[in-house]
Design a protein around this motif. Structure first.
Motif, PDB file in Angstrom:
ATOM      1  N   UNK A  73      50.525  33.917  12.818  1.00 36.25           N
ATOM      2  CA  UNK A  73      51.468  33.261  11.809  1.00 36.25           C
ATOM      3  C   UNK A  73      51.287  31.688  12.097  1.00 36.25           C
ATOM      4  N   UNK A  74      51.192  31.283  13.189  1.00 40.61           N
ATOM      5  CA  UNK A  74      51.004  29.623  13.250  1.00 40.61           C
ATOM      6  C   UNK A  74      49.639  29.040  13.131  1.00 40.61           C
ATOM      7  N   UNK A  75      48.620  29.919  13.359  1.00 39.33           N
ATOM      8  CA  UNK A  75      47.289  29.657  12.761  1.00 39.33           C
ATOM      9  C   UNK A  75      47.339  29.519  11.457  1.00 39.33           C
ATOM     10  N   UNK A  76      47.873  30.363  10.645  1.00 45.50           N
ATOM     11  CA  UNK A  76      47.883  30.370   9.359  1.00 45.50           C
ATOM     12  C   UNK A  76      48.535  28.993   8.673  1.00 45.50           C
ATOM     13  N   UNK A  77      49.441  28.594   9.385  1.00 43.83           N
ATOM     14  CA  UNK A  77      50.185  27.355   8.973  1.00 43.83           C
ATOM     15  C   UNK A  77      49.026  26.233   9.213  1.00 43.83           C
ATOM     16  N   UNK A  78      48.521  26.198  10.364  1.00 41.43           N
ATOM     17  CA  UNK A  78      47.641  25.107  10.864  1.00 41.43           C
ATOM     18  C   UNK A  78      46.466  25.024   9.997  1.00 41.43           C
ATOM     19  N   UNK A  79      45.940  26.212   9.345  1.00 43.32           N
ATOM     20  CA  UNK A  79      44.918  26.263   8.588  1.00 43.32           C
ATOM     21  C   UNK A  79      45.128  25.533   7.074  1.00 43.32           C
ATOM     22  N   UNK A  80      46.498  25.627   6.886  1.00 43.76           N
ATOM     23  CA  UNK A  80      46.857  24.851   5.535  1.00 43.76           C
ATOM     24  C   UNK A  80      46.929  23.452   5.765  1.00 43.76           C
ATOM     25  N   UNK A  81      47.438  22.947   7.235  1.00 38.25           N
ATOM     26  CA  UNK A  81      47.632  21.805   7.289  1.00 38.25           C
ATOM     27  C   UNK A  81      46.388  20.925   7.818  1.00 38.25           C
ATOM     28  N   UNK A  82      45.443  21.629   8.113  1.00 39.18           N
ATOM     29  CA  UNK A  82      44.052  21.139   8.570  1.00 39.18           C
ATOM     30  C   UNK A  82      44.119  19.875   9.598  1.00 39.18           C
ATOM     31  N   UNK A  83      44.862  20.166  10.790  1.00 41.68           N
ATOM     32  CA  UNK A  83      44.954  19.147  11.812  1.00 41.68           C
ATOM     33  C   UNK A  83      43.536  18.615  12.294  1.00 41.68           C
ATOM     34  N   UNK A  84      43.614  17.403  12.528  1.00 37.95           N
ATOM     35  CA  UNK A  84      42.493  16.780  13.212  1.00 37.95           C
ATOM     36  C   UNK A  84      42.794  16.671  14.935  1.00 37.95           C
ATOM     37  N   UNK A  85      43.900  15.893  15.159  1.00 37.13           N
ATOM     38  CA  UNK A  85      44.071  15.850  16.142  1.00 37.13           C
ATOM     39  C   UNK A  85      45.656  16.646  16.644  1.00 37.13           C
TER      40      UNK A  85
END
Length: 270
Positions: A73-85
């Motif tokens: 679930x958290x990875x899915x959120x990060x996928x959309x957020x496209x974090x660098x750092x």
């Protein structure tokens, strides 16, 4: 991006297998690859954080996949957020952090893992060399102002002002906390009266609450798995010997999970 010196707060520069600040403070990398940025004067005990037994129990339990839906679930959120750092606060032995790192790598970013427990970071760094791990306090984050695109905090404390300091305007903080019925059946073995977890939402000044998701699923655990789950919880020390013995003898212990995942967006008007 690199660390800040925990003593003088100047930037640390890598020099061989060490980090050195302009004032000459030096922090050496351990053989596993992590760096210890927790000065003795910042410790609240000799060995702060979780014990070796808790780390081993957590690794065994998480490796079995019992909490994978939370990581997904958290990875899915990060996928959309496209974090660098990206920083994982209270990363423990690195199970979640390694999953997050796969997302950040797609953006050519770096994933950082931080925990106050040295034993946890040693476990994590040895298994997941693709992550930059450090021993440090979550209340004194060793990162520069506005240097992080995303911070994940799973069951981990951190001062709101520290999050506001290190997260870039427009960046996010993802928190995961226990929902009301989290591990009710396990708690029922220990407490005469089981209290539901609070539904009160924390306040993060400088952030706007953007998304809330409640997820949960039933677990059926073998005896060793149920004992590992108890070992990794903060109420393990209250369990009587007969509780441990009973769990170890279980062939099918039914227990429910309940998590609340929230996304907070850093205010751009800073």
């Amino acid at each position: 991006m690199s660390y800040l010196c925990p003593l003088c707060h100047a930037p640390l520069a890598p020099e061989g297998r060490s980090f050195v600040c302009p004032q000459g403070h030096q922090f050496d990398k351990a053989k596993e690859g992590y760096v210890n940025l927790l000065p003795v004067q910042h410790k609240r005990s000799k060995d702060p954080g979780d014990s070796t037994e808790m780390m081993q129990a957590r690794r065994a339990f998480l490796d079995a996949g019992h909490y994978q839906p939370l990581r997904d679930a958290i990875c899915q959120i990060l996928e959309h957020a496209a974090p660098g750092e990206m920083l994982d606060i209270g990363c423990g032995e690195g199970y979640y952090t390694a999953g997050f790192a796969q997302i950040a790598e797609k953006q050519n970013g770096t994933t950082w893992g931080l925990d106050v427990a040295k034993v946890a970071i040693r476990y994590a760094a040895k298994r997941y060399p693709q992550v930059q791990f450090c021993v440090a306090s979550s209340h004194r984050l060793p990162f520069a102002d506005e240097s992080l695109d995303a911070v994940v905090r799973i069951f981990a404390p951190c001062k709101a002002e520290e999050l506001a300091r290190v997260v870039k305007p427009g960046g996010i903080v993802i928190t995961a906390t226990p929902g009301p019925r989290h591990l009710m059946q396990l708690k029922g073995l220990i407490y005469e009266s089981v209290m539901l977890h609070s539904t009160e939402t924390e306040s993060l000044p400088g952030f706007v609450a953007e998304q809330t998701e409640q997820i949960g699923w039933p677990m059926m655990l073998q005896g060793s798995e149920a004992a590992a789950l108890l070992q990794m919880t903060p109420f393990a020390w209250r369990a009587r010997p007969e509780v441990w013995q009973g769990l170890a003898a279980e062939t099918a212990f039914h227990c429910e999970t309940d998590f609340v995942v929230r996304v907070w967006r850093r205010d751009t008007l800073v």
